[in-house]
Design an enzyme around this catalytic site. Structure first.
Site, PDB file in Angstrom:
ATOM      1  N   HIS A  71    -138.751 -26.061  96.060  1.00 47.47           N
ATOM      2  CA  HIS A  71    -137.532 -27.120  96.357  1.00 47.47           C
ATOM      3  C   HIS A  71    -138.210 -28.165  96.955  1.00 47.47           C
ATOM      4  O   HIS A  71    -139.257 -28.354  97.334  1.00 47.47           O
ATOM      5  CB  HIS A  71    -136.570 -26.476  97.507  1.00 47.47           C
ATOM      6  CG  HIS A  71    -135.769 -25.533  96.582  1.00 47.47           C
ATOM      7  ND1 HIS A  71    -134.579 -25.652  96.514  1.00 47.47           N
ATOM      8  CD2 HIS A  71    -136.036 -24.243  96.302  1.00 47.47           C
ATOM      9  CE1 HIS A  71    -133.805 -24.619  96.082  1.00 47.47           C
ATOM     10  NE2 HIS A  71    -134.696 -23.644  95.952  1.00 47.47           N
ATOM     11  N   ASN A 112    -133.565 -27.889  93.881  1.00 48.97           N
ATOM     12  CA  ASN A 112    -135.028 -27.462  93.254  1.00 48.97           C
ATOM     13  C   ASN A 112    -135.391 -28.739  92.911  1.00 48.97           C
ATOM     14  O   ASN A 112    -135.257 -29.536  92.764  1.00 48.97           O
ATOM     15  CB  ASN A 112    -134.739 -26.517  92.001  1.00 48.97           C
ATOM     16  CG  ASN A 112    -134.013 -25.137  92.278  1.00 48.97           C
ATOM     17  OD1 ASN A 112    -134.892 -24.186  92.897  1.00 48.97           O
ATOM     18  ND2 ASN A 112    -132.723 -25.254  92.472  1.00 48.97           N
ATOM     19  N   ARG A 119    -128.447 -21.162  87.563  1.00 46.62           N
ATOM     20  CA  ARG A 119    -128.253 -20.143  88.442  1.00 46.62           C
ATOM     21  C   ARG A 119    -128.471 -20.736  90.085  1.00 46.62           C
ATOM     22  O   ARG A 119    -127.413 -21.350  90.619  1.00 46.62           O
ATOM     23  CB  ARG A 119    -129.100 -18.980  88.450  1.00 46.62           C
ATOM     24  CG  ARG A 119    -128.779 -17.776  89.248  1.00 46.62           C
ATOM     25  CD  ARG A 119    -129.246 -17.682  90.806  1.00 46.62           C
ATOM     26  NE  ARG A 119    -130.599 -17.855  90.790  1.00 46.62           N
ATOM     27  CZ  ARG A 119    -131.278 -18.257  91.828  1.00 46.62           C
ATOM     28  NH1 ARG A 119    -130.501 -18.083  93.153  1.00 46.62           N
ATOM     29  NH2 ARG A 119    -132.630 -18.183  92.085  1.00 46.62           N
ATOM     30  N   CYS A 140    -129.669 -23.222  98.373  1.00 46.81           N
ATOM     31  CA  CYS A 140    -129.268 -21.693  98.626  1.00 46.81           C
ATOM     32  C   CYS A 140    -128.019 -21.996  99.694  1.00 46.81           C
ATOM     33  O   CYS A 140    -127.975 -22.422 100.598  1.00 46.81           O
ATOM     34  CB  CYS A 140    -130.251 -21.105  99.292  1.00 46.81           C
ATOM     35  SG  CYS A 140    -129.927 -19.304  99.918  1.00 46.81           S
TER      36      CYS A 140
END
Lengths: 299, 299
Positions: free
Chosen positions: A208, A248, A13, A239
């Site tokens: 992150h 991340n 995701r 993002c």
């Protein structure tokens, strides 16, 4: 260090959503299967959002439908609204992850509503998930800083976390969406969240590694008693609605760290690193995780 | 976190020695001058080693001779043997840094002698430096792991550190030369060193960020009471005699970390980051420091 942590794998995701290369549904399923093979037991597999906003997630329903189910394996799906929840429930997710961004500007850009509206939406989604017997987690985005508004004061965070706690999720997460936190922030803000959420609500931290503080922040979180950390294989991610948001914290970097610290987590370093190499190949760009380059130690 | 640390800038020595691009003497001087301009007050400016072994350091004497002196500014030079010490003293260094590698295999490759022989050499060099009124520091290389022998046991480290303490330097450093340490290692091995060195000898830690644990290890070191950390602008660096050894922890990454943690250090983040960008340009390759890509926060 005597502790046991759970690593929530978010590469399918958060790891993919900001990538230019759109992976095929088959590749996404293979990514999840490889993560499971490496020991992952909780995976955020997709987000049920508007495909015109996040094209990488256009096949969310197909991914959910195709994933093999196993005892003890939990698939989470990110949802922003009622439409997303319906899709997630139809896809038979084990968990929903609802996002509330701590600042109005970023929340508006991320999900088209103010923070207060996002809190109300989250409360409704959590209630409906619970009625359907589905676990819910709420992630407070930009808990440590916002790319548009700058510093997020602890007063602001307290107000948002209180509303999120009032929404009654099964778990609460703080997210360092743009990778600005340092260990003292992590301990202070997790302490604030613990104070508001009470001793029994599980806390999770989403990191992150944008400014190379991700690993240090993970250590601080474990020292502060948090037992669930998000991570993404290869350090993929970012993002789409936050400028300069890079990957991340890499799952394999945390696995190396925890293995040598004596913190148990259930993942196999060699398998995770091999999956990072595979993902790098599929995405056609170098991923930022360190173990991928350096190799483990001792070799 | 209420603490004050000293960052020993090692980019002109450890940062450059493994780089393919040989910087001109003028560029090396400019690097030191830029570091000073950014607030550095202690800089390892070169190493007085055999130029056929480390070509980047062939102009060590010229660099030393050309550097402007200022009150409160200390220039260190790395030395391995009597010849190096003579050159360092002739160059009027403020400090010598003597290296002893904790494993025989790596020590042999690094400086052509066993660890025990390196300890004896270090003792003689320290004594001569003291006679000349020059501060001496001994760095124990591969204190956390060796690229050739693998794990370095605490028993082995204890034996080496004891010999180094007996050599009587003004300061003792542990080096994670190949970037394998994690925070628990850092605390345990600094504790071991403190126990052997006694309460009064200053301890220093030299970190590499090869496996993204460098920043976390710096935090652990400060928590353990260490007040001097080596770092390299841009995260340049690596050891020419250790396979896969990548950059030192980046000065600007530590500066960002410490600024947000409230740990004082005397450096200016914008100036250090600008110098990293300049160095990257001179070396003609991307450097691994994070702040160079991500920028500071708030912007």
């Amino acid at each position: 260090m005597n502790a046991e942590v759970e690593i929530l794998e978010v590469s399918p995701r958060d790891g993919l959503q900001n990538e230019k290369t759109i992976l095929s549904t088959e590749d996404k399923i293979e990514l999840v299967e490889r993560a499971v093979g490496a020991g992952a037991r909780r995976i955020e597999v997709t987000s049920f959002v508007n495909p015109s906003r996040v094209p990488q997630m256009a096949d969310a329903d197909d991914v959910m439908a195709a994933l093999p189910r196993r005892e003890g394996l939990k698939y989470a799906g990110l949802v922003m609204n009622r439409r997303g929840l319906d899709r997630a429930l139809a896809g038979n997710v084990d968990e929903i992850d609802v996002v509330v961004v701590a600042t109005d500007t970023f929340c508006q850009r991320n999900q088209g509503m103010s923070t207060a509206e996002a809190c109300d939406t989250a409360a409704a989604l959590v209630e409906e998930a619970r009625a359907a017997g589905v676990f819910s987690t709420i992630t407070v985005g930009a808990s440590f800083g916002c790319p548009f508004e700058g510093e997020v004061t602890t007063d602001r965070l307290r107000e948002v976390v209180q509303r999120v706690v009032d929404a009654g999720p099964d778990e609460l997460a703080l997210a360092d969406t743009i990778g600005v936190a340092v260990p003292t922030d992590v301990k202070a803000r997790l302490g604030l969240a613990r104070g508001l959420a009470g001793p029994d609500m599980p806390l999770r931290l989403h990191l992150h590694d944008t400014r190379h503080t991700g690993v240090a922040n993970a250590v601080a979180a474990v020292e502060a008693g948090v037992r669930t950390l998000d991570a993404s294989i290869g350090g993929a991610g970012g993002c789409p609605f936050a400028p300069n948001a890079t990957g991340n914290v890499a799952t394999e970097d945390l696995v190396y760290l925890f293995d040598r610290m004596g913190v148990t987590h259930g993942l196999d370093l060699a398998s995770v690193t091999a999956t990072a190499a595979w993902l790098e190949h599929r995405l056609g760009r170098p991923l930022p995780g360190a173990l991928l380059r350096a190799g483990s130690f001792p070799g």
